[in-house]
Scaffold this active site. Structure first.
Site, PDB file in Angstrom:
ATOM      1  N   ARG A 256      33.368  46.663  36.811  1.00  0.00           N
ATOM      2  CA  ARG A 256      32.194  46.417  37.654  1.00  0.00           C
ATOM      3  C   ARG A 256      32.074  47.568  38.639  1.00  0.00           C
ATOM      4  O   ARG A 256      33.083  48.001  39.235  1.00  0.00           O
ATOM      5  CB  ARG A 256      32.316  45.097  38.436  1.00  0.00           C
ATOM      6  N   GLN A 285      22.171  47.442  39.612  1.00  0.00           N
ATOM      7  CA  GLN A 285      21.661  47.584  38.243  1.00  0.00           C
ATOM      8  C   GLN A 285      20.266  46.970  38.150  1.00  0.00           C
ATOM      9  O   GLN A 285      20.116  45.816  38.543  1.00  0.00           O
ATOM     10  CB  GLN A 285      22.610  46.905  37.247  1.00  0.00           C
TER      11      GLN A 285
HETATM   12  P1  NAI Z   1      40.334  38.714  31.691  1.00  0.00           P
HETATM   13  O1  NAI Z   1      40.098  37.554  32.589  1.00  0.00           O
HETATM   14  O2  NAI Z   1      40.857  38.480  30.323  1.00  0.00           O
HETATM   15  O3  NAI Z   1      41.338  39.752  32.411  1.00  0.00           O
HETATM   16  C1  NAI Z   1      41.188  40.154  33.715  1.00  0.00           C
HETATM   17  C2  NAI Z   1      42.551  40.568  34.262  1.00  0.00           C
HETATM   18  O4  NAI Z   1      42.370  41.165  35.539  1.00  0.00           O
HETATM   19  C3  NAI Z   1      43.500  39.374  34.452  1.00  0.00           C
HETATM   20  O5  NAI Z   1      44.738  39.657  33.834  1.00  0.00           O
HETATM   21  C4  NAI Z   1      43.631  39.276  35.955  1.00  0.00           C
HETATM   22  O6  NAI Z   1      44.887  38.782  36.377  1.00  0.00           O
HETATM   23  C5  NAI Z   1      43.430  40.723  36.375  1.00  0.00           C
HETATM   24  N1  NAI Z   1      43.076  40.880  37.778  1.00  0.00           N
HETATM   25  C6  NAI Z   1      42.258  40.106  38.544  1.00  0.00           C
HETATM   26  N2  NAI Z   1      42.249  40.540  39.808  1.00  0.00           N
HETATM   27  C7  NAI Z   1      43.056  41.622  39.854  1.00  0.00           C
HETATM   28  C8  NAI Z   1      43.452  42.505  40.887  1.00  0.00           C
HETATM   29  N3  NAI Z   1      43.037  42.327  42.157  1.00  0.00           N
HETATM   30  N4  NAI Z   1      44.285  43.508  40.581  1.00  0.00           N
HETATM   31  C9  NAI Z   1      44.758  43.668  39.321  1.00  0.00           C
HETATM   32  N5  NAI Z   1      44.444  42.854  38.302  1.00  0.00           N
HETATM   33  C10 NAI Z   1      43.589  41.842  38.567  1.00  0.00           C
HETATM   34  O7  NAI Z   1      38.960  39.512  31.653  1.00  0.00           O
HETATM   35  P2  NAI Z   1      38.461  40.576  30.568  1.00  0.00           P
HETATM   36  O8  NAI Z   1      37.826  39.896  29.419  1.00  0.00           O
HETATM   37  O9  NAI Z   1      39.569  41.530  30.304  1.00  0.00           O
HETATM   38  O10 NAI Z   1      37.298  41.291  31.389  1.00  0.00           O
HETATM   39  C11 NAI Z   1      37.569  41.968  32.590  1.00  0.00           C
HETATM   40  C12 NAI Z   1      36.266  42.369  33.255  1.00  0.00           C
HETATM   41  O11 NAI Z   1      35.599  43.385  32.502  1.00  0.00           O
HETATM   42  C13 NAI Z   1      35.221  41.249  33.357  1.00  0.00           C
HETATM   43  O12 NAI Z   1      35.459  40.384  34.431  1.00  0.00           O
HETATM   44  C14 NAI Z   1      33.949  42.037  33.528  1.00  0.00           C
HETATM   45  O13 NAI Z   1      33.706  42.294  34.903  1.00  0.00           O
HETATM   46  C15 NAI Z   1      34.220  43.354  32.802  1.00  0.00           C
HETATM   47  N6  NAI Z   1      33.433  43.453  31.561  1.00  0.00           N
HETATM   48  C16 NAI Z   1      32.547  44.494  31.426  1.00  0.00           C
HETATM   49  C17 NAI Z   1      31.738  44.588  30.307  1.00  0.00           C
HETATM   50  C18 NAI Z   1      30.796  45.737  30.113  1.00  0.00           C
HETATM   51  O14 NAI Z   1      29.883  45.643  29.309  1.00  0.00           O
HETATM   52  N7  NAI Z   1      30.968  46.824  30.820  1.00  0.00           N
HETATM   53  C19 NAI Z   1      31.771  43.554  29.251  1.00  0.00           C
HETATM   54  C20 NAI Z   1      32.832  42.577  29.442  1.00  0.00           C
HETATM   55  C21 NAI Z   1      33.583  42.511  30.570  1.00  0.00           C
END
Ligand code: NAI
Length: 358
Positions: A256, A285
């Site tokens: 993000r 955006q």
């Molecule tokens: P997920 O929930 O599987 O993994 C997120 C990880 O980040 C978790 O392991 C969590 O513990 C960790 N995390 C949370 N806060 C943290 C912090 N302060 N410091 C370090 N680690 C932290 O989520 P996933 O599927 O891997 O997606 C992650 C993010 O990617 C989504 O929330 C979304 O914002 C972004 N995304 C972007 C897309 C795009 O088109 N550019 C599409 C899909 C997701």
């Protein structure tokens, strides 16, 4: 029920390509299903300001469908007006455009299509890493200009082999990025995440967890951000932290935009503290024409790998998140349980640990 979807305009492309399902024109393929069940389905791209369709319709909407690619911001103020709202569906992954704390208080569920585009993003991350490290963008621009000066490009082109690469967040996407990095034979793969991987998962990719963010930053040649946006990650990458990065490190952010301070990152690229920054997510955006990330360059005229928000919106991903949205709707409308992994906010509580340590 009244179902409101806020999607982006696909214009001519969406008329010519029906697989652009996440557009206003193609409506996530849901109209026939919803109307045949007697529901009202409103689809719009108008999302900002009090006169937008989003703000007008939200007052009596039962189910809101939004996408992170064209985020309709459901703020606390709008939650107060949305008296009928029961369910928010994110067609994709990442629900930070919804005020999740307000959703908890108002007992509105927030459910996303977890996993629907995680491979799409992980592939984009690998591409972005390579285009920065190998100085691809200025090389291609040179060719388009009609020039040919190998040394101008090679002076800032490197191999990924032998570099230290770290991910902030080792969840679905971060872990897939680590898996895809293994064959590149990096010097070391590191991760920073309050949720540790199991020893087996760490071993599979040969990754090591660093618990202190500054220490993590100081060890990496390249950092990729794969954590959600929440109170604990907003502006996590700022002037202070950037001083702990290795001079000339690269940063890739497909998570993000607001996880980074936009001005601080642009200044770091301009000074060469960062050799480059790439990604597809922006703090606003669509990004305004004068956004610094559109034009920033490192002192050697490269280091910018920014694109519009599309890494998780490939045609393959759109099919998966359109199908996933339909499944969430069907579950809700027929009283079936939702997939546990999709639930961000359940009735009155967070069901995921990914949006901060509470
Ligand atoms: P997920 O929930 O599987 O993994 C997120 C990880 O980040 C978790 O392991 C969590 O513990 C960790 N995390 C949370 N806060 C943290 C912090 N302060 N410091 C370090 N680690 C932290 O989520 P996933 O599927 O891997 O997606 C992650 C993010 O990617 C989504 O929330 C979304 O914002 C972004 N995304 C972007 C897309 C795009 O088109 N550019 C599409 C899909 C997701």
């Amino acid at each position: 029920m009244k179902v409101l979807a806020v999607l982006y305009n696909g214009f001519q492309a969406a008329k010519e390509e029906p697989r652009l399902l996440g557009t206003v024109e193609n409506e996530l393929g849901l109209r026939q299903y919803l109307e045949s069940q007697g529901h009202e389905y409103i689809v719009t791209s108008s999302k900002d300001g009090p006169d937008s369709d989003f703000h007008k319709h939200i007052v009596n909407t039962d189910i809101l469908i939004t996408t992170p690619f064209h985020p309709g911001y459901l703020t606390r103020t709008l939650f107060n007006e949305a008296k009928h709202l029961k369910l928010c569906i994110t067609a994709g992954v990442g629900s930070d455009h919804i005020d999740l704390n307000a959703a908890v208080e108002k007992q509105v569920q927030v459910i996303e299509v977890s996993g629907s585009n995680v491979v799409s993003v992980a592939e984009h991350v690998i591409m972005s890493i390579l285009l920065l490290v190998r100085n691809f963008v200025p090389a291609h621009e040179m060719i388009e200009r009609g020039d040919w000066q190998v040394s101008e490009i090679a002076r800032n082109a490197f191999d990924l082999e032998g570099k230290v690469v770290g991910t902030i967040g080792a969840g679905r996407i971060g872990y897939r990025v680590l898996q895809r990095l293994v064959p590149f034979e990096c010097k070391e793969l590191l991760y920073y995440d309050y949720a540790p991987l199991s020893p087996e998962r760490e071993k599979e990719v040969g990754a090591r967890r660093i618990e202190d963010l500054k220490e993590f930053a100081s060890k990496c040649d390249l950092i990729t951000i794969n954590a959600p946006l929440h109170e604990g990650t907003r502006h996590l990458i700022n002037k202070d932290l950037l001083q702990h990065f290795k001079k000339g490190a690269w940063l890739v952010n497909t998570a993000r935009g607001a996880i980074c301070n936009a001005e601080d990152v642009a200044a770091a690229v301009k000074s060469g503290q960062l050799n480059g920054y790439a990604g597809d997510v922006w703090n606003v955006q669509p990004a305004p024409k004068d956004h610094p990330w559109r034009y920033m360059k490192n002192p050697l005229g490269g280091g910018n790998g920014m694109v519009p928000h599309y890494s998780g919106s490939t045609l393959d991903a759109q099919l998966r998140y359109a199908r996933g949205t339909r499944a969430i709707l069907e579950n809700f409308l027929t009283g079936k349980a939702q997939e546990p992994g999709n639930i961000i906010v359940g009735l009155g509580k967070y069901e995921t640990k990914a949006y901060g340590q509470r």
